[in-house]
Motif scaffolding. Structure first.
Motif, short mmCIF file in Angstrom:
data_model
loop_
_atom_site.label_atom_id
_atom_site.label_comp_id
_atom_site.label_asym_id
_atom_site.label_seq_id
_atom_site.Cartn_x
_atom_site.Cartn_y
_atom_site.Cartn_z
N TRP A 113 0.82 -1.21 0.00
CA TRP A 113 0.00 0.00 0.00
C TRP A 113 0.86 1.27 0.00
O TRP A 113 0.62 2.19 -0.78
CB TRP A 113 -0.94 -0.03 1.20
CG TRP A 113 -1.84 1.15 1.28
CD1 TRP A 113 -1.80 2.13 2.21
CD2 TRP A 113 -2.91 1.50 0.39
NE1 TRP A 113 -2.78 3.07 1.97
CE2 TRP A 113 -3.47 2.69 0.85
CE3 TRP A 113 -3.44 0.91 -0.75
CZ2 TRP A 113 -4.53 3.31 0.22
CZ3 TRP A 113 -4.50 1.53 -1.38
CH2 TRP A 113 -5.03 2.71 -0.90
N SER A 114 1.87 1.32 0.84
CA SER A 114 2.69 2.52 0.97
C SER A 114 3.41 2.88 -0.33
O SER A 114 3.35 4.04 -0.77
CB SER A 114 3.69 2.35 2.12
OG SER A 114 4.52 3.45 2.23
N PRO A 115 4.10 1.95 -1.00
CA PRO A 115 4.74 2.32 -2.27
C PRO A 115 3.74 2.72 -3.36
O PRO A 115 4.03 3.58 -4.18
CB PRO A 115 5.50 1.06 -2.68
CG PRO A 115 5.61 0.24 -1.46
CD PRO A 115 4.47 0.61 -0.58
N LEU A 116 2.57 2.09 -3.36
CA LEU A 116 1.56 2.45 -4.37
C LEU A 116 1.06 3.87 -4.17
O LEU A 116 0.87 4.61 -5.13
CB LEU A 116 0.40 1.46 -4.33
CG LEU A 116 0.70 0.07 -4.88
CD1 LEU A 116 -0.51 -0.85 -4.66
CD2 LEU A 116 1.07 0.12 -6.34
N VAL A 117 0.83 4.26 -2.93
CA VAL A 117 0.38 5.62 -2.65
C VAL A 117 1.48 6.61 -3.01
O VAL A 117 1.22 7.66 -3.61
CB VAL A 117 -0.04 5.77 -1.17
CG1 VAL A 117 -0.27 7.22 -0.80
CG2 VAL A 117 -1.28 4.95 -0.90
N GLY A 118 2.72 6.28 -2.67
CA GLY A 118 3.84 7.14 -3.03
C GLY A 118 3.97 7.32 -4.53
O GLY A 118 4.20 8.43 -5.02
N ALA A 119 3.82 6.23 -5.28
CA ALA A 119 3.90 6.30 -6.74
C ALA A 119 2.76 7.12 -7.31
O ALA A 119 2.94 7.84 -8.31
CB ALA A 119 3.90 4.90 -7.33
N MET A 120 1.59 7.03 -6.68
CA MET A 120 0.44 7.81 -7.14
C MET A 120 0.73 9.31 -7.04
O MET A 120 0.50 10.06 -7.99
CB MET A 120 -0.80 7.46 -6.32
CG MET A 120 -2.04 8.25 -6.68
SD MET A 120 -3.44 7.90 -5.62
CE MET A 120 -2.88 8.56 -4.06
#
Length: 81
Positions: free
Chosen positions: A32-39
């Motif tokens: 979840w954390s890397p996906l939000v960061g990439a977003m």
């Protein structure tokens, strides 16, 4: 667990053991954390590229909806980086 203890015997073994002990959610734990960061990173990239295209249009005195040529697009990309 000691550093010399071998827990997994490869990628497939790791996935099987994780799925067996934690279910399908265990395979995606921590994603979840890397996906939000990439977003947010992608959103910022699109925002700054669009802003840079407007700056290039104003420097070349083009209309707001005018399409930039390749060189102008390259300049806008460089500004947004």
């Amino acid at each position: 667990q000691r550093p010399n203890d071998i827990v997994f015997n490869g990628t497939l073994d790791c996935a099987q053991k994780t799925f067996r002990h934690e279910g399908i959610r265990g395979l995606y734990k921590g994603a979840w954390s890397p996906l939000v960061g990439a977003m947010f990173q992608n959103a910022a990239g699109f925002f700054f590229f669009a802003s840079s295209k407007q700056i290039v249009r104003s420097c070349y005195r083009l209309e707001d909806a005018a399409k930039l040529d390749k060189a102008q697009t390259f300049i806008a990309a460089g500004l947004s980086a």
